[in-house]
Design an enzyme around this catalytic site. Sequence first.
Site, PDB file in Angstrom:
ATOM      1  N   ASP A  12       0.828  -1.205   0.000  1.00 40.62           N
ATOM      2  CA  ASP A  12       0.000   0.000   0.000  1.00 40.62           C
ATOM      3  C   ASP A  12       0.868   1.264   0.000  1.00 40.62           C
ATOM      4  O   ASP A  12       2.016   1.241   0.455  1.00 40.62           O
ATOM      5  CB  ASP A  12      -0.893  -0.029   1.253  1.00 40.62           C
ATOM      6  CG  ASP A  12      -2.086   0.905   1.116  1.00 40.62           C
ATOM      7  OD1 ASP A  12      -2.325   1.416   0.015  1.00 40.62           O
ATOM      8  OD2 ASP A  12      -2.773   1.124   2.129  1.00 40.62           O
ATOM      9  N   ARG A  16       0.044   7.779  -2.357  1.00 35.36           N
ATOM     10  CA  ARG A  16       0.464   8.820  -1.407  1.00 35.36           C
ATOM     11  C   ARG A  16       1.947   9.161  -1.570  1.00 35.36           C
ATOM     12  O   ARG A  16       2.363  10.304  -1.470  1.00 35.36           O
ATOM     13  CB  ARG A  16       0.170   8.371   0.031  1.00 35.36           C
ATOM     14  CG  ARG A  16      -1.268   8.616   0.437  1.00 35.36           C
ATOM     15  CD  ARG A  16      -1.635   7.853   1.670  1.00 35.36           C
ATOM     16  NE  ARG A  16      -1.815   6.432   1.380  1.00 35.36           N
ATOM     17  CZ  ARG A  16      -1.902   5.490   2.308  1.00 35.36           C
ATOM     18  NH1 ARG A  16      -1.819   5.812   3.580  1.00 35.36           N
ATOM     19  NH2 ARG A  16      -2.076   4.232   1.960  1.00 35.36           N
ATOM     20  N   ARG A  25      -0.276   9.738  -9.625  1.00 33.64           N
ATOM     21  CA  ARG A  25      -0.443   8.461  -8.911  1.00 33.64           C
ATOM     22  C   ARG A  25       0.227   7.301  -9.646  1.00 33.64           C
ATOM     23  O   ARG A  25       0.849   6.437  -9.032  1.00 33.64           O
ATOM     24  CB  ARG A  25      -1.929   8.148  -8.742  1.00 33.64           C
ATOM     25  CG  ARG A  25      -2.638   8.972  -7.710  1.00 33.64           C
ATOM     26  CD  ARG A  25      -4.098   8.539  -7.609  1.00 33.64           C
ATOM     27  NE  ARG A  25      -4.250   7.147  -7.232  1.00 33.64           N
ATOM     28  CZ  ARG A  25      -4.131   6.698  -5.982  1.00 33.64           C
ATOM     29  NH1 ARG A  25      -3.865   7.521  -5.001  1.00 33.64           N
ATOM     30  NH2 ARG A  25      -4.270   5.412  -5.719  1.00 33.64           N
ATOM     31  N   HIS A  29       2.752   3.842  -8.829  1.00 32.19           N
ATOM     32  CA  HIS A  29       2.597   2.419  -9.167  1.00 32.19           C
ATOM     33  C   HIS A  29       3.822   1.906  -9.917  1.00 32.19           C
ATOM     34  O   HIS A  29       4.252   0.768  -9.712  1.00 32.19           O
ATOM     35  CB  HIS A  29       1.335   2.200 -10.005  1.00 32.19           C
ATOM     36  CG  HIS A  29       0.066   2.500  -9.245  1.00 32.19           C
ATOM     37  ND1 HIS A  29      -0.135   2.061  -7.953  1.00 32.19           N
ATOM     38  CD2 HIS A  29      -1.046   3.195  -9.590  1.00 32.19           C
ATOM     39  CE1 HIS A  29      -1.324   2.466  -7.532  1.00 32.19           C
ATOM     40  NE2 HIS A  29      -1.892   3.169  -8.498  1.00 32.19           N
ATOM     41  N   LEU A 123      12.092 -20.075  -4.671  1.00 31.80           N
ATOM     42  CA  LEU A 123      11.178 -19.057  -4.146  1.00 31.80           C
ATOM     43  C   LEU A 123       9.848 -19.221  -4.878  1.00 31.80           C
ATOM     44  O   LEU A 123       9.830 -19.492  -6.075  1.00 31.80           O
ATOM     45  CB  LEU A 123      11.728 -17.640  -4.389  1.00 31.80           C
ATOM     46  CG  LEU A 123      10.805 -16.495  -3.946  1.00 31.80           C
ATOM     47  CD1 LEU A 123      10.658 -16.451  -2.428  1.00 31.80           C
ATOM     48  CD2 LEU A 123      11.331 -15.141  -4.426  1.00 31.80           C
ATOM     49  N   ARG A 186      -5.565  -2.715   8.252  1.00 28.55           N
ATOM     50  CA  ARG A 186      -6.725  -3.561   7.950  1.00 28.55           C
ATOM     51  C   ARG A 186      -6.346  -4.580   6.880  1.00 28.55           C
ATOM     52  O   ARG A 186      -5.294  -4.464   6.243  1.00 28.55           O
ATOM     53  CB  ARG A 186      -7.925  -2.715   7.512  1.00 28.55           C
ATOM     54  CG  ARG A 186      -7.636  -1.803   6.362  1.00 28.55           C
ATOM     55  CD  ARG A 186      -8.867  -1.047   5.874  1.00 28.55           C
ATOM     56  NE  ARG A 186      -8.470  -0.054   4.905  1.00 28.55           N
ATOM     57  CZ  ARG A 186      -8.246   1.236   5.178  1.00 28.55           C
ATOM     58  NH1 ARG A 186      -8.413   1.696   6.399  1.00 28.55           N
ATOM     59  NH2 ARG A 186      -7.861   2.069   4.227  1.00 28.55           N
TER      60      ARG A 186
HETATM   61  C1  FPP Z   1      -1.822   0.427  -3.270  1.00 33.16           C
HETATM   62  O1  FPP Z   1      -1.412   1.743  -3.443  1.00 33.16           O
HETATM   63  C2  FPP Z   1      -1.325  -0.370  -4.327  1.00 33.16           C
HETATM   64  C3  FPP Z   1      -2.084  -0.939  -5.307  1.00 33.16           C
HETATM   65  C4  FPP Z   1      -3.543  -0.789  -5.414  1.00 33.16           C
HETATM   66  C5  FPP Z   1      -1.511  -1.741  -6.355  1.00 33.16           C
HETATM   67  C6  FPP Z   1      -0.226  -2.423  -6.048  1.00 33.16           C
HETATM   68  C7  FPP Z   1       0.526  -2.477  -7.292  1.00 33.16           C
HETATM   69  C8  FPP Z   1       1.847  -2.366  -7.426  1.00 33.16           C
HETATM   70  C9  FPP Z   1       2.779  -2.313  -6.313  1.00 33.16           C
HETATM   71  C10 FPP Z   1       2.451  -2.279  -8.775  1.00 33.16           C
HETATM   72  C11 FPP Z   1       2.330  -3.472  -9.632  1.00 33.16           C
HETATM   73  C12 FPP Z   1       2.508  -4.780  -8.952  1.00 33.16           C
HETATM   74  C13 FPP Z   1       3.286  -5.775  -9.376  1.00 33.16           C
HETATM   75  C14 FPP Z   1       3.219  -7.124  -8.747  1.00 33.16           C
HETATM   76  C15 FPP Z   1       4.240  -5.598 -10.458  1.00 33.16           C
HETATM   77  P1  FPP Z   1      -2.520   2.873  -3.496  1.00 33.16           P
HETATM   78  O2  FPP Z   1      -2.655   3.317  -4.886  1.00 33.16           O
HETATM   79  O3  FPP Z   1      -3.785   2.399  -2.851  1.00 33.16           O
HETATM   80  O4  FPP Z   1      -1.825   3.966  -2.629  1.00 33.16           O
HETATM   81  P2  FPP Z   1      -2.537   5.041  -1.727  1.00 33.16           P
HETATM   82  O5  FPP Z   1      -3.283   4.284  -0.666  1.00 33.16           O
HETATM   83  O6  FPP Z   1      -1.396   5.828  -1.199  1.00 33.16           O
HETATM   84  O7  FPP Z   1      -3.434   5.824  -2.607  1.00 33.16           O
END
Ligand code: FPP
Length: 235
Positions: A12, A16, A25, A29, A123, A186
Amino acid sequence: MSVPQHIAIIMDGNGRWAKKKGLPRNAGHTAGAKNVENICLAAKKLGVKYLTLYAFSTENWSRPDSEVKALMKLLSGYLDKCVQTAHENKMHIRVIGDISRLEPKFQQQIIEAERVSSVYEDLNLTIAINYGSRDEMLRAMRNVCTDVKTGTLQLEELTEAVFDSYLDTKELPDPDLLIRTSGEQRLSNYLLWQLAYSEFYFTNVPWPEFDEQELKKAIDAYENRDRRYGGIKEE
Ligand code: FPP
């Protein structure tokens, strides 16, 4: 306690992290996706056998279309790279979640990545895509009901172990440790059945900054826990 055999992570805080840096945003990612590779290698180095990452939840479809598209593109791009990493590091790739909602080309890519890496066991990397624990349990229950109806399964035979075998995670041991980055505490519909006895570790560090040192900290914290399964606590 020894190193956790199976670590599950809720990655997560990408959004942010990006906002704090004045970036869009999706840049968060991209940084988050880059970090996945680092954490796989760090986990292997530290002796972890199973790593299960929450990449896209059943609820994430409600994000803006452009963000969903960017995430899917990142995941598909990562999977290509991941196959190379799998060969180099003897890593078995699995995907959990309902992949039938993904683009057919992406589904094929997933099936192929799972196939070519299935010979490896150093792994085990599992990526949750279009995954939601309630959805997983409902899909499992539907299959249980079908098998009972057709006589493949007797209702009396339905134990926890048998139910386990209907879940997407049937080939995986339950996680020993759950890590969630970026401050929220959570489960967000992640592995609800499988995390029944896991230890939880929450950190304020956002996912793009969660490095080998942070992973080591989480493992150290786990090693200092007194894990129990309902028995009497040792004095
Ligand atoms: C939460 O950050 C993250 C996600 C919804 C997606 C997780 C994806 C990645 C880490 C990138 C791709 C994954 C792989 C396996 C290559 P958020 O956008 O909810 O962050 P925020 O809560 O700060 O808004």
